[in-house]
Design an enzyme around this catalytic site. Sequence first.
Site, PDB file in Angstrom:
ATOM      1  CG  HIS A 105      -1.967   1.065   1.172  1.00  0.00           C
ATOM      2  ND1 HIS A 105      -1.731   2.370   1.563  1.00  0.00           N
ATOM      3  CD2 HIS A 105      -3.260   1.018   0.758  1.00  0.00           C
ATOM      4  CE1 HIS A 105      -2.834   3.081   1.406  1.00  0.00           C
ATOM      5  NE2 HIS A 105      -3.777   2.293   0.917  1.00  0.00           N
ATOM      6  CD  GLU A 177      -5.762   1.355  -2.669  1.00  0.00           C
ATOM      7  OE1 GLU A 177      -6.806   1.493  -2.040  1.00  0.00           O
ATOM      8  OE2 GLU A 177      -4.676   1.083  -2.144  1.00  0.00           O
TER       9      GLU A 177
END
Length: 259
Positions: A105, A177
């Site tokens: 992430h 993302e």
Amino acid sequence: MTAAAHRPATIGISLKMYMGYHQTTRWCERIAGIADEHPVLADGLARLFVLPSFPAIPRCVDIFAGRRVDVGAQDLFWEDAGAFTGEVSGSMLSEMGCAYAEIGHAERRRIFGESDRIVASKAVAALRNGLTPVVCVGEPKRTTAEQAARSCIRDVNVVVDAAAAASMPASMVVAYEPQWAIGAGEPAPVDHIQRVCRAISGWLAGEPTATGSRVVYGGSAGPGLLSRLGDAVDGLFLGRRAHDPAAVVSILDEVSARP
């Protein structure tokens, strides 16, 4: 491989570090109730997975036992055992009943300095222990869809190459993302998401070891987005906008409305 309507939609939810133990438990109990009642899960039209904080994982596994909701972790270590204080191994996560592990992430890369090598090593550790890696990719600054796609494919390729070097298939969930959209008021523009996700899916289609991989969109994703993205994505990766269980119901309703 392009996202197709006949494939089950993949809906993932990361709770990050927003909820305490008891709040997480209450939220999971409400999601379990939704899973018991919503037809898209019963009919196999959607896959739902939840990534709570480490201490809550065993309780969440118990809550979702026998239901159509998988549990995973927000991170893992690249070794399976050893003197690595404070880390959690993929072997323990698998033993606890996890099915997924989030890897790479943007916050892990930015705050903890995780490199491509570390991300790839963690993805291999997940695969080695029977966990599906949720590999997060996304450009740091807003750019063209073509440039974003090249950046994302490069990052995914590092994982695929590492899995190949370990003689493992690289079936994964790729979570697109864009970093500039994480925590923003709105997700990235629909056309941008569609073009990037289709490019990633097309690249994965040419990688035999990545068969079965799925491409989902995260980055301020919420209700109403899945319908607009159409067949360009295999689903969504949600954060704070899934804290309200009613939003989860709304997104599952969107799955049932897909052609």
